[in-house]
Write a protein that holds these residues in place. Structure first.
Motif, PDB file in Angstrom:
ATOM      1  N   THR A   4      35.128  39.111  17.424  1.00  0.00           N
ATOM      2  CA  THR A   4      35.429  38.386  18.751  1.00  0.00           C
ATOM      3  C   THR A   4      36.662  39.128  19.506  1.00  0.00           C
ATOM      4  OG1 THR A   4      37.056  37.096  17.405  1.00  0.00           O
ATOM      5  CG2 THR A   4      34.774  36.186  17.259  1.00  0.00           C
ATOM      6  N   THR A   5      36.652  38.881  20.505  1.00  0.00           N
ATOM      7  CA  THR A   5      37.766  39.443  21.536  1.00  0.00           C
ATOM      8  C   THR A   5      38.444  38.083  22.088  1.00  0.00           C
ATOM      9  OG1 THR A   5      36.157  40.945  22.005  1.00  0.00           O
ATOM     10  CG2 THR A   5      38.025  40.893  23.539  1.00  0.00           C
ATOM     11  N   SER A   6      39.913  38.261  22.168  1.00  0.00           N
ATOM     12  CA  SER A   6      40.533  36.992  22.747  1.00  0.00           C
ATOM     13  C   SER A   6      40.672  37.235  24.070  1.00  0.00           C
ATOM     14  CB  SER A   6      41.883  37.104  21.904  1.00  0.00           C
ATOM     15  OG  SER A   6      42.628  38.094  22.425  1.00  0.00           O
ATOM     16  N   PHE A   7      41.183  36.308  24.724  1.00  0.00           N
ATOM     17  CA  PHE A   7      41.342  36.456  26.111  1.00  0.00           C
ATOM     18  C   PHE A   7      42.239  37.377  26.354  1.00  0.00           C
ATOM     19  CE2 PHE A   7      43.389  34.376  29.997  1.00  0.00           C
ATOM     20  CZ  PHE A   7      41.907  34.292  30.636  1.00  0.00           C
ATOM     21  N   GLY A   8      43.468  37.455  25.579  1.00  0.00           N
ATOM     22  CA  GLY A   8      44.274  38.403  26.119  1.00  0.00           C
ATOM     23  C   GLY A   8      44.220  39.879  25.770  1.00  0.00           C
ATOM     24  N   ASP A   9      42.841  40.319  25.246  1.00  0.00           N
ATOM     25  CA  ASP A   9      42.433  41.471  25.090  1.00  0.00           C
ATOM     26  C   ASP A   9      41.833  42.251  26.321  1.00  0.00           C
ATOM     27  OD1 ASP A   9      43.131  41.463  22.139  1.00  0.00           O
ATOM     28  OD2 ASP A   9      41.001  40.883  21.327  1.00  0.00           O
ATOM     29  N   TRP A  10      41.194  41.245  27.057  1.00  0.00           N
ATOM     30  CA  TRP A  10      40.555  41.808  28.179  1.00  0.00           C
ATOM     31  C   TRP A  10      41.599  41.701  29.615  1.00  0.00           C
ATOM     32  CZ3 TRP A  10      39.652  38.772  32.503  1.00  0.00           C
ATOM     33  CH2 TRP A  10      39.593  37.612  32.501  1.00  0.00           C
ATOM     34  N   LEU A  11      42.461  40.531  29.237  1.00  0.00           N
ATOM     35  CA  LEU A  11      43.309  40.213  30.595  1.00  0.00           C
ATOM     36  C   LEU A  11      44.288  41.266  30.925  1.00  0.00           C
ATOM     37  CD1 LEU A  11      44.097  38.323  32.650  1.00  0.00           C
ATOM     38  CD2 LEU A  11      45.549  37.370  31.019  1.00  0.00           C
ATOM     39  N   ARG A  12      44.834  41.945  29.961  1.00  0.00           N
ATOM     40  CA  ARG A  12      45.762  42.939  30.114  1.00  0.00           C
ATOM     41  C   ARG A  12      45.225  44.142  30.996  1.00  0.00           C
ATOM     42  NH1 ARG A  12      50.448  42.346  28.458  1.00  0.00           N
ATOM     43  NH2 ARG A  12      50.106  41.402  26.452  1.00  0.00           N
ATOM     44  N   PRO A  13      44.195  44.850  30.509  1.00  0.00           N
ATOM     45  CA  PRO A  13      43.763  45.720  31.370  1.00  0.00           C
ATOM     46  C   PRO A  13      43.043  45.574  32.656  1.00  0.00           C
ATOM     47  CG  PRO A  13      42.397  45.605  29.459  1.00  0.00           C
ATOM     48  CD  PRO A  13      43.493  44.504  29.343  1.00  0.00           C
ATOM     49  N   ALA A  14      42.592  44.040  32.520  1.00  0.00           N
ATOM     50  CA  ALA A  14      41.830  43.825  34.014  1.00  0.00           C
ATOM     51  C   ALA A  14      42.773  43.315  34.930  1.00  0.00           C
ATOM     52  CB  ALA A  14      40.710  42.507  33.592  1.00  0.00           C
ATOM     53  N   LEU A  15      43.910  42.623  34.543  1.00  0.00           N
ATOM     54  CA  LEU A  15      45.051  41.882  35.486  1.00  0.00           C
ATOM     55  C   LEU A  15      45.061  42.744  36.680  1.00  0.00           C
ATOM     56  CD1 LEU A  15      46.385  39.528  36.045  1.00  0.00           C
ATOM     57  CD2 LEU A  15      48.366  40.334  34.618  1.00  0.00           C
ATOM     58  N   PRO A  16      45.690  44.091  36.804  1.00  0.00           N
ATOM     59  CA  PRO A  16      45.727  44.919  37.887  1.00  0.00           C
ATOM     60  C   PRO A  16      44.709  44.670  38.915  1.00  0.00           C
ATOM     61  CG  PRO A  16      46.293  46.189  36.080  1.00  0.00           C
ATOM     62  CD  PRO A  16      45.740  44.971  35.652  1.00  0.00           C
ATOM     63  N   LEU A  17      43.362  44.924  38.403  1.00  0.00           N
ATOM     64  CA  LEU A  17      42.232  44.555  39.341  1.00  0.00           C
ATOM     65  C   LEU A  17      42.070  43.376  40.031  1.00  0.00           C
ATOM     66  CD1 LEU A  17      39.554  46.719  37.356  1.00  0.00           C
ATOM     67  CD2 LEU A  17      40.845  47.529  39.221  1.00  0.00           C
ATOM     68  N   LEU A  18      42.362  42.378  38.984  1.00  0.00           N
ATOM     69  CA  LEU A  18      42.439  40.971  39.536  1.00  0.00           C
ATOM     70  C   LEU A  18      43.710  40.704  40.600  1.00  0.00           C
ATOM     71  CD1 LEU A  18      41.988  38.908  36.173  1.00  0.00           C
ATOM     72  CD2 LEU A  18      40.145  39.355  38.066  1.00  0.00           C
ATOM     73  N   LEU A  19      44.664  41.279  40.502  1.00  0.00           N
ATOM     74  CA  LEU A  19      45.656  41.332  41.758  1.00  0.00           C
ATOM     75  C   LEU A  19      45.250  41.824  42.722  1.00  0.00           C
ATOM     76  CD1 LEU A  19      48.742  41.603  39.150  1.00  0.00           C
ATOM     77  CD2 LEU A  19      47.948  39.692  40.438  1.00  0.00           C
ATOM     78  N   LEU A  20      44.693  43.158  42.547  1.00  0.00           N
ATOM     79  CA  LEU A  20      44.507  43.721  43.768  1.00  0.00           C
ATOM     80  C   LEU A  20      43.373  42.872  44.548  1.00  0.00           C
ATOM     81  CD1 LEU A  20      44.184  47.592  42.651  1.00  0.00           C
ATOM     82  CD2 LEU A  20      45.794  46.391  44.439  1.00  0.00           C
ATOM     83  N   ARG A  21      42.299  42.586  44.010  1.00  0.00           N
ATOM     84  CA  ARG A  21      41.236  41.475  44.443  1.00  0.00           C
ATOM     85  C   ARG A  21      41.808  40.394  45.123  1.00  0.00           C
ATOM     86  NH1 ARG A  21      38.952  39.513  47.471  1.00  0.00           N
ATOM     87  NH2 ARG A  21      36.698  38.444  47.425  1.00  0.00           N
ATOM     88  N   LEU A  22      42.772  39.721  44.757  1.00  0.00           N
ATOM     89  CA  LEU A  22      43.329  38.492  45.404  1.00  0.00           C
ATOM     90  C   LEU A  22      44.319  38.928  46.633  1.00  0.00           C
ATOM     91  CD1 LEU A  22      44.875  36.581  42.138  1.00  0.00           C
ATOM     92  CD2 LEU A  22      43.014  35.858  43.740  1.00  0.00           C
ATOM     93  N   LEU A  23      44.772  40.064  46.684  1.00  0.00           N
ATOM     94  CA  LEU A  23      45.477  40.601  47.604  1.00  0.00           C
ATOM     95  C   LEU A  23      44.697  41.237  48.713  1.00  0.00           C
ATOM     96  CD1 LEU A  23      48.398  42.040  45.646  1.00  0.00           C
ATOM     97  CD2 LEU A  23      48.772  40.040  47.136  1.00  0.00           C
ATOM     98  N   ILE A  24      43.565  41.317  48.559  1.00  0.00           N
ATOM     99  CA  ILE A  24      42.462  42.057  49.544  1.00  0.00           C
ATOM    100  C   ILE A  24      42.317  41.020  50.709  1.00  0.00           C
ATOM    101  CG2 ILE A  24      40.191  42.586  50.015  1.00  0.00           C
ATOM    102  CD1 ILE A  24      40.142  43.977  47.233  1.00  0.00           C
ATOM    103  N   ASP A  25      42.222  39.866  50.460  1.00  0.00           N
ATOM    104  CA  ASP A  25      41.755  38.934  51.458  1.00  0.00           C
ATOM    105  C   ASP A  25      43.239  38.419  52.485  1.00  0.00           C
ATOM    106  OD1 ASP A  25      39.330  38.670  50.812  1.00  0.00           O
ATOM    107  OD2 ASP A  25      39.616  37.163  49.246  1.00  0.00           O
ATOM    108  N   GLU A  26      44.465  38.318  51.795  1.00  0.00           N
ATOM    109  CA  GLU A  26      45.583  37.977  52.309  1.00  0.00           C
ATOM    110  C   GLU A  26      46.918  38.368  51.547  1.00  0.00           C
ATOM    111  OE1 GLU A  26      45.801  33.653  52.795  1.00  0.00           O
ATOM    112  OE2 GLU A  26      45.342  33.430  50.681  1.00  0.00           O
ATOM    113  N   PRO A  27      47.853  38.595  52.228  1.00  0.00           N
ATOM    114  CA  PRO A  27      49.182  39.025  51.437  1.00  0.00           C
ATOM    115  C   PRO A  27      49.682  37.753  50.613  1.00  0.00           C
ATOM    116  CG  PRO A  27      49.442  39.086  53.940  1.00  0.00           C
ATOM    117  CD  PRO A  27      48.121  38.439  53.558  1.00  0.00           C
ATOM    118  N   GLY A  28      50.326  37.926  49.264  1.00  0.00           N
ATOM    119  CA  GLY A  28      50.764  36.798  48.653  1.00  0.00           C
ATOM    120  C   GLY A  28      51.935  37.444  47.965  1.00  0.00           C
TER     121      GLY A  28
END
Length: 74
Positions: A4-28
């Motif tokens: 099993t993979t915990s939520f934190g196992d995938w969140l840490r490496p994915a977080l920069p991509l998630l942040l970039l995705r959120l910032l594409i549409d508008e400044p934050g």
């Protein structure tokens, strides 16, 4: 035996991509990004988000500026 993979196992490496995705549409800002992540069901905290934003800025992927509001703290 299943692994099993915990939520934190995938969140840490994915977080920069998630942040970039959120910032594409508008400044934050950090707090607003944390709120957007929470609204999407991702339980990220500021203590995790802000260091990733600093790393993204250091790498040249994002820029920042200081904005002083007309009322309240900066």
């Amino acid at each position: 035996m299943s692994e099993t993979t915990s939520f934190g196992d995938w969140l840490r490496p994915a977080l920069p991509l998630l942040l970039l995705r959120l910032l594409i549409d508008e400044p934050g800002h950090g707090y607003g990004l944390v709120e957007k992540l929470r609204a999407a069901g991702i339980s990220a905290r500021g203590t995790t988000v802000y260091p990733h934003l600093s790393k993204l800025q250091d790498a040249g992927y994002i820029t920042s500026h200081w904005q002083t509001p007309e009322t309240g703290p900066a």
